[in-house]
Enzyme design. Structure first.
Site, PDB file in Angstrom:
ATOM      1  N   ALA A  65      -2.886   9.675  -4.694  1.00  0.00           N
ATOM      2  CA  ALA A  65      -2.212  10.543  -5.661  1.00  0.00           C
ATOM      3  C   ALA A  65      -2.731  10.184  -7.047  1.00  0.00           C
ATOM      4  O   ALA A  65      -3.182   9.056  -7.279  1.00  0.00           O
ATOM      5  CB  ALA A  65      -0.711  10.321  -5.577  1.00  0.00           C
ATOM      6  N   GLY A 109      -2.257   8.241  -1.110  1.00  0.00           N
ATOM      7  CA  GLY A 109      -2.067   9.636  -0.701  1.00  0.00           C
ATOM      8  C   GLY A 109      -3.271  10.206   0.033  1.00  0.00           C
ATOM      9  O   GLY A 109      -3.131  11.144   0.820  1.00  0.00           O
ATOM     10  N   GLU A 112      -2.723   9.182   3.498  1.00  0.00           N
ATOM     11  CA  GLU A 112      -1.580   9.960   4.004  1.00  0.00           C
ATOM     12  C   GLU A 112      -1.983  11.402   4.290  1.00  0.00           C
ATOM     13  O   GLU A 112      -1.558  11.995   5.281  1.00  0.00           O
ATOM     14  CB  GLU A 112      -0.438   9.904   2.964  1.00  0.00           C
ATOM     15  N   GLU A 132      -0.489   1.121  -2.680  1.00  0.00           N
ATOM     16  CA  GLU A 132       0.533   1.436  -3.687  1.00  0.00           C
ATOM     17  C   GLU A 132       1.245   0.197  -4.205  1.00  0.00           C
ATOM     18  O   GLU A 132       1.684   0.162  -5.353  1.00  0.00           O
ATOM     19  CB  GLU A 132       1.570   2.416  -3.108  1.00  0.00           C
TER      20      GLU A 132
HETATM   21  N1  CAA Z   1      -5.683   8.507  -9.577  1.00  0.00           N
HETATM   22  C1  CAA Z   1      -6.315   8.842 -10.737  1.00  0.00           C
HETATM   23  N2  CAA Z   1      -7.593   8.497 -11.028  1.00  0.00           N
HETATM   24  C2  CAA Z   1      -8.262   7.769 -10.114  1.00  0.00           C
HETATM   25  C3  CAA Z   1      -7.678   7.377  -8.897  1.00  0.00           C
HETATM   26  C4  CAA Z   1      -6.328   7.777  -8.637  1.00  0.00           C
HETATM   27  N3  CAA Z   1      -5.691   7.483  -7.487  1.00  0.00           N
HETATM   28  N4  CAA Z   1      -8.585   6.658  -8.203  1.00  0.00           N
HETATM   29  C5  CAA Z   1      -9.700   6.619  -8.957  1.00  0.00           C
HETATM   30  N5  CAA Z   1      -9.508   7.285 -10.121  1.00  0.00           N
HETATM   31  C6  CAA Z   1     -10.464   7.468 -11.208  1.00  0.00           C
HETATM   32  C7  CAA Z   1     -10.640   6.206 -12.020  1.00  0.00           C
HETATM   33  O1  CAA Z   1      -9.610   6.079 -12.969  1.00  0.00           O
HETATM   34  C8  CAA Z   1     -11.995   6.436 -12.646  1.00  0.00           C
HETATM   35  O2  CAA Z   1     -11.842   7.324 -13.720  1.00  0.00           O
HETATM   36  P1  CAA Z   1     -12.676   7.042 -15.100  1.00  0.00           P
HETATM   37  O3  CAA Z   1     -14.121   7.125 -14.693  1.00  0.00           O
HETATM   38  O4  CAA Z   1     -12.243   8.172 -15.986  1.00  0.00           O
HETATM   39  O5  CAA Z   1     -12.287   5.712 -15.556  1.00  0.00           O
HETATM   40  C9  CAA Z   1     -12.743   7.199 -11.547  1.00  0.00           C
HETATM   41  O6  CAA Z   1     -11.745   7.728 -10.668  1.00  0.00           O
HETATM   42  C10 CAA Z   1     -13.646   6.286 -10.732  1.00  0.00           C
HETATM   43  O7  CAA Z   1     -12.845   5.220 -10.249  1.00  0.00           O
HETATM   44  P2  CAA Z   1     -13.282   3.687 -10.410  1.00  0.00           P
HETATM   45  O8  CAA Z   1     -14.079   3.479 -11.646  1.00  0.00           O
HETATM   46  O9  CAA Z   1     -12.057   2.852 -10.255  1.00  0.00           O
HETATM   47  O10 CAA Z   1     -14.257   3.552  -9.144  1.00  0.00           O
HETATM   48  P3  CAA Z   1     -14.578   2.239  -8.311  1.00  0.00           P
HETATM   49  O11 CAA Z   1     -15.688   2.607  -7.388  1.00  0.00           O
HETATM   50  O12 CAA Z   1     -14.739   1.064  -9.195  1.00  0.00           O
HETATM   51  O13 CAA Z   1     -13.240   1.951  -7.430  1.00  0.00           O
HETATM   52  C11 CAA Z   1     -11.385   2.589  -6.017  1.00  0.00           C
HETATM   53  C12 CAA Z   1     -12.840   2.866  -6.447  1.00  0.00           C
HETATM   54  C13 CAA Z   1     -11.305   1.230  -5.286  1.00  0.00           C
HETATM   55  C14 CAA Z   1     -10.967   3.694  -5.051  1.00  0.00           C
HETATM   56  C15 CAA Z   1     -10.470   2.550  -7.264  1.00  0.00           C
HETATM   57  O14 CAA Z   1     -10.724   3.729  -8.032  1.00  0.00           O
HETATM   58  C16 CAA Z   1      -9.017   2.524  -6.961  1.00  0.00           C
HETATM   59  O15 CAA Z   1      -8.494   1.466  -6.611  1.00  0.00           O
HETATM   60  N6  CAA Z   1      -8.302   3.675  -7.086  1.00  0.00           N
HETATM   61  C17 CAA Z   1      -6.876   3.751  -6.938  1.00  0.00           C
HETATM   62  C18 CAA Z   1      -6.462   3.682  -5.478  1.00  0.00           C
HETATM   63  C19 CAA Z   1      -4.947   3.724  -5.364  1.00  0.00           C
HETATM   64  O16 CAA Z   1      -4.252   2.867  -5.847  1.00  0.00           O
HETATM   65  N7  CAA Z   1      -4.415   4.761  -4.675  1.00  0.00           N
HETATM   66  C20 CAA Z   1      -3.000   4.955  -4.497  1.00  0.00           C
HETATM   67  C21 CAA Z   1      -2.459   5.894  -5.528  1.00  0.00           C
HETATM   68  S1  CAA Z   1      -0.665   6.008  -5.514  1.00  0.00           S
HETATM   69  C22 CAA Z   1      -0.320   7.074  -4.248  1.00  0.00           C
HETATM   70  O17 CAA Z   1      -1.199   7.608  -3.586  1.00  0.00           O
HETATM   71  C23 CAA Z   1       1.139   7.335  -4.019  1.00  0.00           C
HETATM   72  C24 CAA Z   1       1.477   8.148  -2.805  1.00  0.00           C
HETATM   73  O18 CAA Z   1       1.593   7.620  -1.728  1.00  0.00           O
HETATM   74  C25 CAA Z   1       1.751   9.575  -2.897  1.00  0.00           C
END
Ligand code: CAA
Length: 258
Positions: A65, A109, A112, A132
């Protein structure tokens, strides 16, 4: 409706939806989930389509998400806005099979969403997880419920509590994904599976989807009863007559979806 966050195309009888927010690794925001729901419903209503494929990019199916969207949410924003429920559940109403073709990250998400599809075909690069907890929250779209059913309580606890990622091999061993394929073969294999399904009798395909899903929602004896009633009902279809006649005549069946 024109789409900005997804790409939609058809390949013969298969509808293909590609999540397309590459700069945010396909993070799932409201616009994307609205567009995805709309595209899924269009394919579901289209008589020419027999199966749907949902995919992302090579790097990410979806990284979860949209954290930027949620970061400043209050409880009331989430509760009154009906967050997640309002547009994440569309996929559960789709009666045709939806196959997830997952490459790269399927996190939070994203994992999911893949689990809401009917089955998952993964590239060797796929990584699944529910991270999360690292954000100070919990999975909000079925992760704590579907993951234990798919891969056991122990593994689901491990993933949800440690936030570690599970690679494609472990996901296949655990039963989360049905097959793992080389990255360059992901779409070819998934489209072949979808095309095979799309050539079957559509009402029978929908009955199988409905009946297998019943296994998640009911007791064994109720589920078996439900299956029996569905099985009997196939004998009222032209396609059952055609399927069995074709077998006996040693020729391929010509299903009419009736
Ligand atoms: N939401 C918003 N933006 C996201 C994102 C997310 N879930 N995941 C990645 N991005 C964005 C980053 O902010 C980044 O944007 P910028 O270039 O503008 O800074 C871009 O995508 C590239 O990401 P990274 O630079 O972080 O890429 P990476 O290769 O270094 O890492 C990754 C990849 C390990 C997937 C890392 O991006 C990450 O950990 N993302 C978040 C994963 C996460 O926590 N997901 C759960 C979300 S909460 C949820 O989903 C709740 C639910 O159950 C409904």
């Amino acid at each position: 409706m024109s789409y900005e966050t997804i790409l939609v195309e058809t390949k013969d009888k298969v509808g293909v939806i590609t999540l397309n927010r590459p700069k945010a690794l396909n993070a799932l925001n409201d616009q994307l989930m609205d567009e995805l729901g709309h595209a899924l419903q269009q394919f579901d209503q289209d008589d020419a389509i027999g199966c749907i494929v949902l995919t992302g990019s090579e790097k990410a199916f979806a990284a979860g998400a949209d954290i930027a969207l949620m970061a400043n949410y209050t409880y009331m924003d989430a509760f009154k806005g009906n967050y997640v429920t309002k547009n994440w559940e569309h996929i559960r109403q789709i009666r045709k099979p939806v196959i997830a073709a997952v490459s790269g990250y399927a996190l939070g998400g994203g994992c999911e969403l893949a689990m809401m599809c009917d089955f998952i075909i993964a590239s060797e690069t796929a990584k699944f997880g529910q991270p999360e907890i690292k954000l100070g929250t919990i999975p909000g779209c079925g992760g704590t419920q579907r993951l234990p059913r798919a891969i056991s309580k122990s593994k689901a606890m491990d993933l949800c509590l440690t936030a570690r990622m599970m690679d494609a091999q472990e996901a296949e061993r655990s039963g989360l994904v049905s097959r793992v394929v080389a990255p360059e073969k992901l779409m070819e294999e998934t489209l072949a599976a979808a095309a095979t399904i799309a050539c079957m009798s559509l009402p029978v395909v929908m009955m199988i989807k409905d009946t297998v899903n019943r296994a998640y929602e009911t007791t064994l004896s109720e589920g078996v009863q439900y299956e029996r009633r569905m099985f009997y009902s196939t004998f009222a279809s032209d396609d059952q007559k055609e399927g069995m006649k074709a077998f006996l005549e040693k020729r391929p069946p010509q299903f009419k979806n009736s």
